[in-house]
Motif scaffolding. Structure first.
Motif, PDB file in Angstrom:
ATOM      1  N   ASP A  94       0.790  -1.397   0.160  1.00 16.45           N
ATOM      2  CA  ASP A  94      -0.075  -0.007  -0.245  1.00 16.45           C
ATOM      3  C   ASP A  94       0.692   1.324   0.142  1.00 16.45           C
ATOM      4  OD1 ASP A  94      -2.457  -1.514   0.158  1.00 16.45           O
ATOM      5  OD2 ASP A  94      -2.059  -1.792   2.207  1.00 16.45           O
ATOM      6  N   GLY A  95       2.058   1.392  -0.108  1.00 20.09           N
ATOM      7  CA  GLY A  95       3.084   2.334  -0.114  1.00 20.09           C
ATOM      8  C   GLY A  95       3.409   2.777   1.328  1.00 20.09           C
ATOM      9  N   GLY A  96       3.074   1.837   2.211  1.00 22.36           N
ATOM     10  CA  GLY A  96       3.564   2.513   3.731  1.00 22.36           C
ATOM     11  C   GLY A  96       4.886   2.202   3.790  1.00 22.36           C
ATOM     12  N   ARG A  97       5.962   2.873   4.482  1.00 17.77           N
ATOM     13  CA  ARG A  97       7.335   2.695   4.740  1.00 17.77           C
ATOM     14  C   ARG A  97       7.343   1.539   5.861  1.00 17.77           C
ATOM     15  NH1 ARG A  97       9.680   8.719   3.986  1.00 17.77           N
ATOM     16  NH2 ARG A  97       9.711   8.825   1.443  1.00 17.77           N
ATOM     17  N   VAL A  98       8.046   0.532   5.617  1.00 14.80           N
ATOM     18  CA  VAL A  98       8.212  -0.476   6.481  1.00 14.80           C
ATOM     19  C   VAL A  98       9.577  -0.201   7.307  1.00 14.80           C
ATOM     20  CG1 VAL A  98       8.712  -2.936   6.688  1.00 14.80           C
ATOM     21  CG2 VAL A  98       6.714  -1.929   5.149  1.00 14.80           C
ATOM     22  N   ALA A  99      10.919  -0.025   6.410  1.00 15.30           N
ATOM     23  CA  ALA A  99      12.173   0.175   7.012  1.00 15.30           C
ATOM     24  C   ALA A  99      13.007   1.172   6.128  1.00 15.30           C
ATOM     25  CB  ALA A  99      12.803  -1.108   7.072  1.00 15.30           C
ATOM     26  N   GLU A 100      13.816   1.811   6.868  1.00 16.36           N
ATOM     27  CA  GLU A 100      14.852   2.452   6.040  1.00 16.36           C
ATOM     28  C   GLU A 100      16.018   1.479   5.752  1.00 16.36           C
ATOM     29  OE1 GLU A 100      17.799   5.819   7.385  1.00 16.36           O
ATOM     30  OE2 GLU A 100      15.804   6.842   6.654  1.00 16.36           O
ATOM     31  N   LEU A 101      16.472   1.258   4.538  1.00 13.16           N
ATOM     32  CA  LEU A 101      17.308   0.365   3.914  1.00 13.16           C
ATOM     33  C   LEU A 101      18.726   1.105   4.072  1.00 13.16           C
ATOM     34  CD1 LEU A 101      15.453  -1.766   1.535  1.00 13.16           C
ATOM     35  CD2 LEU A 101      15.794  -2.178   3.810  1.00 13.16           C
ATOM     36  N   PHE A 102      18.713   2.234   3.802  1.00 11.35           N
ATOM     37  CA  PHE A 102      19.973   3.070   3.428  1.00 11.35           C
ATOM     38  C   PHE A 102      19.913   4.732   3.652  1.00 11.35           C
ATOM     39  CE2 PHE A 102      22.921   4.814   0.203  1.00 11.35           C
ATOM     40  CZ  PHE A 102      24.210   4.502   0.964  1.00 11.35           C
ATOM     41  N   ARG A 103      20.862   5.324   3.938  1.00 12.66           N
ATOM     42  CA  ARG A 103      20.833   6.710   3.910  1.00 12.66           C
ATOM     43  C   ARG A 103      22.188   7.207   3.932  1.00 12.66           C
ATOM     44  NH1 ARG A 103      17.966  11.001   7.269  1.00 12.66           N
ATOM     45  NH2 ARG A 103      16.475   9.579   7.461  1.00 12.66           N
ATOM     46  N   VAL A 104      22.492   8.055   3.050  1.00 14.29           N
ATOM     47  CA  VAL A 104      23.784   8.859   2.860  1.00 14.29           C
ATOM     48  C   VAL A 104      23.453  10.227   2.554  1.00 14.29           C
ATOM     49  CG1 VAL A 104      23.718   8.505   0.170  1.00 14.29           C
ATOM     50  CG2 VAL A 104      26.008   8.924   1.571  1.00 14.29           C
TER      51      VAL A 104
END
Length: 158
Positions: A94-104
């Motif tokens: 449904d487009g809900g964010r489940v997890a942040e996988l990466f950030r720079v």
């Protein structure tokens, strides 16, 4: 692009194609084909907010063991801060964010882009589910220059 209608960037939205070589944007695709790139033109960097693009849905293997593999680059000016950068999320059907996988993020130093490899395990608990990836480029400051490119995105079994 802008899958939920909430993007706020005034310029530099994600596009698919060949990037335009500049100080902050590589002029080639590592795969030899088009890449996902922000603002495919001179002076068209991400400005004043976020730009988001979402992948097609995929099914996580039943045992839940899968990795995200991709190549990316990030180029930014010295005005880029920790609020500016690239974020990659796992989202549900449904487009809900489940997890942040990466950030720079920016760090106050000018950075020229160069291809980097990313390999990250998808979080547990999603076996057999339909998911997607969401890529978000953020320019939070008024004077920073930010460009992002993504290529060779794959979900592999681990």
């Amino acid at each position: 692009v802008d899958p939920d209608g909430t993007d706020t960037a005034s310029d530099g939205a994600w596009q698919r194609g060949d990037p335009v070589r500049s100080n902050r944007q590589l002029g080639s695709a590592i795969s030899g084909r088009s890449v996902l790139v922000t603002g495919r033109g001179t002076g068209r960097d991400v400005d004043g907010g976020t730009t988001t693009v979402r992948s097609p849905q995929f099914r996580v293997p039943a045992d839940g063991r899968a990795d995200l593999r991709l190549r990316y680059w990030l180029g930014h000016s010295a005005a880029a801060t920790g609020k500016d950068g690239l974020r990659v999320y796992l989202v549900d059907r449904d487009g809900g964010r489940v997890a942040e996988l990466f950030r720079v993020s920016g760090d106050g130093a000018a950075r020229s882009p160069s291809w980097k490899a990313l390999n990250v395990a998808l979080p547990a608990g999603h076996g057999g589910k339909r998911m997607a990836l969401e890529f978000e480029a953020v320019d939070a400051g008024p004077d920073s220059v930010l460009e992002v490119g993504i290529d060779q995105v794959r979900i592999t079994t681990s």
